[in-house]
Design an enzyme around this catalytic site. Structure first.
Site, PDB file in Angstrom:
ATOM      1  N   TYR A 114      30.661  46.853  45.183  1.00  0.00           N
ATOM      2  CA  TYR A 114      31.640  46.659  44.291  1.00  0.00           C
ATOM      3  C   TYR A 114      33.038  46.296  45.029  1.00  0.00           C
ATOM      4  O   TYR A 114      33.408  46.721  45.885  1.00  0.00           O
ATOM      5  CB  TYR A 114      31.739  48.171  43.429  1.00  0.00           C
ATOM      6  CG  TYR A 114      32.669  47.937  42.300  1.00  0.00           C
ATOM      7  CD1 TYR A 114      32.464  47.637  41.153  1.00  0.00           C
ATOM      8  CD2 TYR A 114      34.223  48.135  42.586  1.00  0.00           C
ATOM      9  CE1 TYR A 114      33.233  47.614  40.046  1.00  0.00           C
ATOM     10  CE2 TYR A 114      35.086  48.010  41.668  1.00  0.00           C
ATOM     11  CZ  TYR A 114      34.565  47.826  40.273  1.00  0.00           C
ATOM     12  OH  TYR A 114      35.446  47.544  39.330  1.00  0.00           O
ATOM     13  N   GLU A 198      36.314  41.420  38.479  1.00  0.00           N
ATOM     14  CA  GLU A 198      35.215  42.074  38.971  1.00  0.00           C
ATOM     15  C   GLU A 198      33.983  41.608  39.396  1.00  0.00           C
ATOM     16  O   GLU A 198      33.436  40.958  38.761  1.00  0.00           O
ATOM     17  CB  GLU A 198      35.097  43.238  37.876  1.00  0.00           C
ATOM     18  CG  GLU A 198      34.223  44.434  38.522  1.00  0.00           C
ATOM     19  CD  GLU A 198      33.659  45.478  36.975  1.00  0.00           C
ATOM     20  OE1 GLU A 198      32.950  44.909  36.153  1.00  0.00           O
ATOM     21  OE2 GLU A 198      33.968  46.683  37.243  1.00  0.00           O
TER      22      GLU A 198
END
Ligand code: GDP
Ligand code: MN
Length: 387
Positions: A114, A198
């Protein structure tokens, strides 16, 4: 403003971030043709991934990301997704209609990470968030295994990039690649006035390459005036039609999930009005600041918006007339009801400039409006009316 994954990847690619090769398709034939363009064979060795393009994440778990091993599967996946409603954790019950799919070359995933960069209001800077637990719901990771998340609220110097790379478990060779990736992301973020980028997951392929497998990109609305290229990517079909309509008339409107429609002048007063409604045990259906230089036309549109919203069970008008004159609000209401009858109780608190004129216009028109002298009373009456 949000943009689609395929658009975000094109932006990132232009700044040097590695992304999978992909082709956009709006029908099954085009998806099939995409396979030929991307290359690969039906021998079972090749993988293509068909991804629903909607402004919401959580597609994987909801069947919106299909890993295909033949061209026929790609065609079927595209056929199934296009025109369907995808309900994911982020779309709400109503789901989102899939108008486009993105067909990508499949990659061999060794690890999923992530990685995000965002405007960090708390620390008043641009921060990076990284986690070795990628591809998952980051909120869950934060709640269950917070030690697997690192937030970096500082400039991404070489030392800082190295710290993040080692936290992800990357080896010495990959640290340099990771550092370049962070530099590219940071440059994109600033050049494009993003408020968040993201990559979940950012992957390490079995060949050792770092690739953005998914990308979410939010642009700061206040910077859109100087981001013409991004503004072209706006997809109104993904936005709340009520907000789109309000924006056309220069109204600051945000749809919410309560049932008291609000018409207020001034953002602060609008916030206070929503608070007061909540204190009375009810919930606002929207935030609406009609602004200072509002016209009868815009007020009329605002009322139409509230009256045509099926969620709205009562309307609370809270105007503190200064630059906004109360007679403009009253005339806007009169215009609106010509086409949109007052189907719910309307509570009005009109004070300030041209207060008497405003009240007179409404009374002379014989409208059944409930008058309130102050906000407290107005909120009580509206909450009661909607209950
Ligand atoms: P999201 O669920 O909306 O966030 O969609 P993602 O783009 O993150 O995809 C969800 C998951 O699909 C990823 O975490 C991967 O596990 C899987 N996936 C996506 N692309 C590929 C690919 O090229 N190859 C393989 N094997 N899996 C993929
Ligand atoms: Mn994802």
């Amino acid at each position: 403003m949000n943009i689609h994954e395929y658009q975000a990847k094109a932006v990132l690619k232009a700044f040097g971030v590695a992304v999978p090769r992909g082709v956009l398709a709006t029908n099954a034939d085009a998806a099939l043709a995409a396979c030929a363009e991307l290359g690969g064979s039906d021998s079972g060795e090749s993988i293509w991934v068909v991804k629903a393009q909607i402004h919401a994440g959580g597609r994987g778990k909801a069947g919106g990301v299909r890993v295909c091993r033949s061209q026929q599967e790609v065609r079927e996946a595209a056929d199934a997704l296009l025109g369907s409603k995808l309900v994911t954790k982020q779309t709400g019950e109503a789901g989102k209609l899939v108008h486009k799919v993105y067909v990508e070359e499949g990659l061999n995933i060794a690890r999923e990470f992530y990685l995000s960069v965002l405007v960090d209001r708390e620390n008043e800077c641009i921060s990076f968030v990284v986690s070795p637990a990628g591809g998952m719901d980051i909120e869950n990771v934060a709640a269950q295994t917070p030690e697997k998340i690192m937030t970096i609220a500082e400039q991404p110097t070489a030392a800082v990039c190295r710290k993040m790379a080692l936290f992800l478990g990357l080896d010495e060779v990959q640290v340099a690649d990771f550092t370049r990736l962070i530099e590219s992301l940071y440059t994109t973020f600033q050049a494009k006035d993003a408020s968040m980028i993201e990559l979940n997951p950012l992957i390490l392929t079995t060949e050792g390459q770092l690739v953005a497998l998914d990308a979410k990109f939010i642009v700061d609305d206040n910077a859109l005036y100087r981001q013409a290229e991004l503004l072209e990517l706006r997809d109104f079909s993904e936005e709340d039609p009520r907000e789109t309509e309000a924006a056309e008339f220069g109204l600051n409107y945000i749809a919410l999930d309560g049932d008291i429609g609000c018409m207020v002048n001034g953002a602060g007063l609008a916030m206070a009005t929503m608070d007061m409604i909540q204190m009375k045990g009810a919930k606002p259906a929207n935030f609406l600041d009609v602004g200072g230089g509002v016209t009868v036309d815009a007020v009329c549109e605002a009322f139409k918006l509230l009256f045509s919203d099926a969620h709205v069970k009562a309307v609370l008008v809270n105007i503190f007339g200064g630059i906004v004159r109360c007679d403009i609000i009253a005339n806007g209401l009169l215009e609106a009801i010509k086409t949109h009858p007052m189907r719910v109780p309307v509570v009005m608190r009109l004070v300030g400039t041209n207060e008497q004129e405003g009240r007179k216009i409404v009374k002379d028109a014989g409208l059944d409006v409930r008058w309130a002298d102050d906000l407290d009373q107005a909120a009580s009456v509206a909450a009661h009316a909607a209950a």
